[in-house]
Design an enzyme around this catalytic site. Structure first.
Site, PDB file in Angstrom:
ATOM      1  N   SER A  53      72.569 -71.685  17.470  1.00 14.35           N
ATOM      2  CA  SER A  53      72.920 -70.919  16.256  1.00 14.35           C
ATOM      3  C   SER A  53      74.265 -70.199  16.356  1.00 14.35           C
ATOM      4  O   SER A  53      74.456 -69.129  15.778  1.00 14.35           O
ATOM      5  CB  SER A  53      71.801 -69.937  15.898  1.00 14.35           C
ATOM      6  OG  SER A  53      70.631 -70.644  15.532  1.00 14.35           O
TER       7      SER A  53
ATOM      8  N   GLU B 109      66.496 -81.421  22.504  1.00 14.55           N
ATOM      9  CA  GLU B 109      66.002 -82.415  21.532  1.00 14.55           C
ATOM     10  C   GLU B 109      65.692 -83.730  22.214  1.00 14.55           C
ATOM     11  O   GLU B 109      64.873 -84.520  21.721  1.00 14.55           O
ATOM     12  CB  GLU B 109      67.027 -82.584  20.398  1.00 14.55           C
ATOM     13  CG  GLU B 109      66.984 -81.377  19.456  1.00 14.55           C
ATOM     14  CD  GLU B 109      68.245 -81.164  18.643  1.00 14.55           C
ATOM     15  OE1 GLU B 109      69.101 -82.054  18.600  1.00 14.55           O
ATOM     16  OE2 GLU B 109      68.372 -80.071  18.051  1.00 14.55           O
TER      17      GLU B 109
ATOM     18  N   GLY C 173      76.261 -76.577  17.316  1.00 13.59           N
ATOM     19  CA  GLY C 173      75.642 -77.696  16.611  1.00 13.59           C
ATOM     20  C   GLY C 173      76.062 -77.722  15.158  1.00 13.59           C
ATOM     21  O   GLY C 173      77.160 -78.163  14.807  1.00 13.59           O
TER      22      GLY C 173
ATOM     23  N   GLU D 204      70.995 -73.108  26.377  1.00 11.66           N
ATOM     24  CA  GLU D 204      70.584 -73.194  24.971  1.00 11.66           C
ATOM     25  C   GLU D 204      69.091 -72.882  24.859  1.00 11.66           C
ATOM     26  O   GLU D 204      68.243 -73.768  25.082  1.00 11.66           O
ATOM     27  CB  GLU D 204      70.815 -74.614  24.434  1.00 11.66           C
ATOM     28  CG  GLU D 204      72.261 -75.035  24.391  1.00 11.66           C
ATOM     29  CD  GLU D 204      72.479 -76.096  23.327  1.00 11.66           C
ATOM     30  OE1 GLU D 204      73.287 -75.861  22.434  1.00 11.66           O
ATOM     31  OE2 GLU D 204      71.817 -77.155  23.367  1.00 11.66           O
TER      32      GLU D 204
ATOM     33  N   GLY E 121      69.295 -74.170  15.906  1.00  6.60           N
ATOM     34  CA  GLY E 121      69.095 -74.475  14.480  1.00  6.60           C
ATOM     35  C   GLY E 121      68.230 -73.480  13.744  1.00  6.60           C
ATOM     36  O   GLY E 121      67.771 -73.759  12.632  1.00  6.60           O
TER      37      GLY E 121
ATOM     38  N   ASN F 230      78.481 -80.311  18.920  1.00  5.87           N
ATOM     39  CA  ASN F 230      77.456 -81.350  19.088  1.00  5.87           C
ATOM     40  C   ASN F 230      77.057 -81.822  17.695  1.00  5.87           C
ATOM     41  O   ASN F 230      76.363 -81.113  16.972  1.00  5.87           O
ATOM     42  CB  ASN F 230      76.243 -80.765  19.833  1.00  5.87           C
ATOM     43  CG  ASN F 230      75.089 -81.749  19.881  1.00  5.87           C
ATOM     44  OD1 ASN F 230      75.252 -82.946  19.628  1.00  5.87           O
ATOM     45  ND2 ASN F 230      73.901 -81.248  20.212  1.00  5.87           N
ATOM     46  N   TRP F 231      77.523 -83.012  17.349  1.00  6.26           N
ATOM     47  CA  TRP F 231      77.269 -83.508  15.991  1.00  6.26           C
ATOM     48  C   TRP F 231      75.873 -84.121  15.830  1.00  6.26           C
ATOM     49  O   TRP F 231      75.494 -84.522  14.731  1.00  6.26           O
ATOM     50  CB  TRP F 231      78.350 -84.535  15.608  1.00  6.26           C
ATOM     51  CG  TRP F 231      79.566 -83.876  15.021  1.00  6.26           C
ATOM     52  CD1 TRP F 231      80.000 -82.603  15.255  1.00  6.26           C
ATOM     53  CD2 TRP F 231      80.486 -84.447  14.079  1.00  6.26           C
ATOM     54  NE1 TRP F 231      81.139 -82.347  14.527  1.00  6.26           N
ATOM     55  CE2 TRP F 231      81.470 -83.465  13.796  1.00  6.26           C
ATOM     56  CE3 TRP F 231      80.585 -85.690  13.470  1.00  6.26           C
ATOM     57  CZ2 TRP F 231      82.519 -83.696  12.917  1.00  6.26           C
ATOM     58  CZ3 TRP F 231      81.639 -85.913  12.591  1.00  6.26           C
ATOM     59  CH2 TRP F 231      82.589 -84.920  12.313  1.00  6.26           C
ATOM     60  N   LYS F 232      75.142 -84.237  16.943  1.00  5.77           N
ATOM     61  CA  LYS F 232      73.781 -84.806  16.868  1.00  5.77           C
ATOM     62  C   LYS F 232      73.821 -86.128  16.093  1.00  5.77           C
ATOM     63  O   LYS F 232      74.787 -86.877  16.210  1.00  5.77           O
ATOM     64  CB  LYS F 232      72.813 -83.802  16.251  1.00  5.77           C
ATOM     65  CG  LYS F 232      72.920 -82.423  16.889  1.00  5.77           C
ATOM     66  CD  LYS F 232      71.795 -81.525  16.509  1.00  5.77           C
ATOM     67  CE  LYS F 232      72.039 -80.142  17.101  1.00  5.77           C
ATOM     68  NZ  LYS F 232      70.860 -79.311  17.128  1.00  5.77           N
TER      69      LYS F 232
ATOM     70  N   HIS G  41      69.746 -82.209  26.678  1.00  6.78           N
ATOM     71  CA  HIS G  41      69.554 -81.395  25.467  1.00  6.78           C
ATOM     72  C   HIS G  41      68.058 -81.310  25.166  1.00  6.78           C
ATOM     73  O   HIS G  41      67.323 -82.282  25.349  1.00  6.78           O
ATOM     74  CB  HIS G  41      70.306 -82.035  24.288  1.00  6.78           C
ATOM     75  CG  HIS G  41      70.416 -81.119  23.116  1.00  6.78           C
ATOM     76  ND1 HIS G  41      69.358 -80.866  22.275  1.00  6.78           N
ATOM     77  CD2 HIS G  41      71.452 -80.369  22.664  1.00  6.78           C
ATOM     78  CE1 HIS G  41      69.739 -80.003  21.352  1.00  6.78           C
ATOM     79  NE2 HIS G  41      71.016 -79.691  21.561  1.00  6.78           N
TER      80      HIS G  41
HETATM   81  C1  PEP Z   1      72.617 -77.662  19.688  1.00  2.00           C
HETATM   82  O1  PEP Z   1      71.591 -78.218  19.324  1.00  2.00           O
HETATM   83  O2  PEP Z   1      73.255 -78.059  20.685  1.00  2.00           O
HETATM   84  C2  PEP Z   1      73.049 -76.506  18.934  1.00  2.00           C
HETATM   85  C3  PEP Z   1      73.845 -75.681  19.513  1.00  2.00           C
HETATM   86  O3  PEP Z   1      72.576 -76.418  17.639  1.00  2.00           O
HETATM   87  P1  PEP Z   1      72.843 -75.260  16.544  1.00  2.00           P
HETATM   88  O4  PEP Z   1      74.211 -74.685  16.802  1.00  2.00           O
HETATM   89  O5  PEP Z   1      72.742 -75.941  15.249  1.00  2.00           O
HETATM   90  O6  PEP Z   1      71.780 -74.237  16.787  1.00  2.00           O
END
Ligand code: PEP
Length: 257
Positions: A212, A98, A233, A167, A173, A13-15, A96
């Site tokens: 993470s 976010e 992410g 998640e 993050g 997930n490149w956000k 998600h």
């Molecule tokens: C995400 O936000 O989908 C995610 C998995 O982020 P991260 O791996 O950076 O925690």
């Protein structure tokens, strides 16, 4: 169902990251997808990169990170699933945290977007997860199960087009991840919820863990029962690290077979 029956699914997930100059990194990831043929590899990209990536890669599924619940209309600034499919996307990431927290999307909105996504012939990766407070109160599993049920469209028939990503909000993050037993318990609870709602065919739905994930912890996460893949992410932005996650998934699938 044991994880032996399912191909591992690793999704980056490149956000809101990536420019056209990131295409070489996407190609690098595509080469890993070509190399580790036992793994399904996908990238959820910003809208601006979907078409350039889709016409460049050969082994990686390209998807969006959101879409509108309508197919078209007077929704300035929005993009529909139909438009995503038109420019080469295969799937959409929905729900998600976010977007749930930052953009006020509730589960009813997510459900409508899922329905539209599936109607448009795309797959959906539905994200669910609890807050720190819900976990501290001992409500992690019930709150995530409720979120899942409220986000799934009624009369779902396209089971093969659905993936669920667990998640925990507090793990995204932050470098913090749940204990393996907590992830196993949550995935078991989600599997049971899917079975109650959809019947035995729910066994085929892949359950991803996200939050993470990186090249150091991927192997251990993939060894947890009912973890069928990973949503990555930050570490997916670095092709070297993402490649190592895909390699860990390939090894997990070889060990399981
Ligand atoms: C995400 O936000 O989908 C995610 C998995 O982020 P991260 O791996 O950076 O925690």
């Amino acid at each position: 169902m044991s994880k032996t029956a399912k191909r591992p699914y690793v999704v980056g997930n490149w956000k809101m990251h990536g420019l056209l100059s990131s295409l070489p990194a996407i190609l690098d990831i595509d080469r890993a997808a070509a190399c580790y043929i036992g793994v399904d590899v996908a990238l959820a990209l910003p809208f601006t990169l979907i078409n350039p990536a889709a016409i460049t890669v050969e082994h990686t599924a390209i998807g969006g990170q959101n879409c509108h619940a309508a197919h078209e209309g007077a929704f300035t600034g929005d993009i529909s699933g139909r438009m995503l499919a038109d420019c080469g996307a295969h799937f959409v990431l929905l729900g998600h945290s976010e977007r749930r927290l930052g953009c006020g999307e509730d589960s009813a909105t997510v459900r409508a977007k899922m329905q539209a996504t599936l109607d448009d012939g795309l797959s959906a990766i539905l994200c669910v997860g609890e807050s720190t407070e819900q976990r501290a109160a001992g409500l992690a599993e019930t709150s995530v199960q409720e979120q899942l049920l409220a986000s799934l469209p009624d009369g779902l028939t396209s089971i093969g087009s659905i993936t669920i990503a667990y998640e925990p909000i507090w793990a995204i993050g932050t470098g913090r991840i749940p204990q393996p037993a907590e992830i196993a318990a949550m995935h078991g609870a989600l599997r049971q919820t899917l079975r109650d709602r959809l019947g035995p065919q729910a066994a085929a739905i892949r359950l991803l863990y996200g939050g993470s994930v990186n090249d150091d912890n991927a192997e251990a996460l993939l060894a947890i029962p009912d973890v069928d893949g990973l949503l990555v992410g930050n570490a997916s932005l670095d092709p070297r690290r993402f490649r190592a996650v895909v390699r860990a998934a390939q090894q997990a699938s070889l060990q399981a077979s």
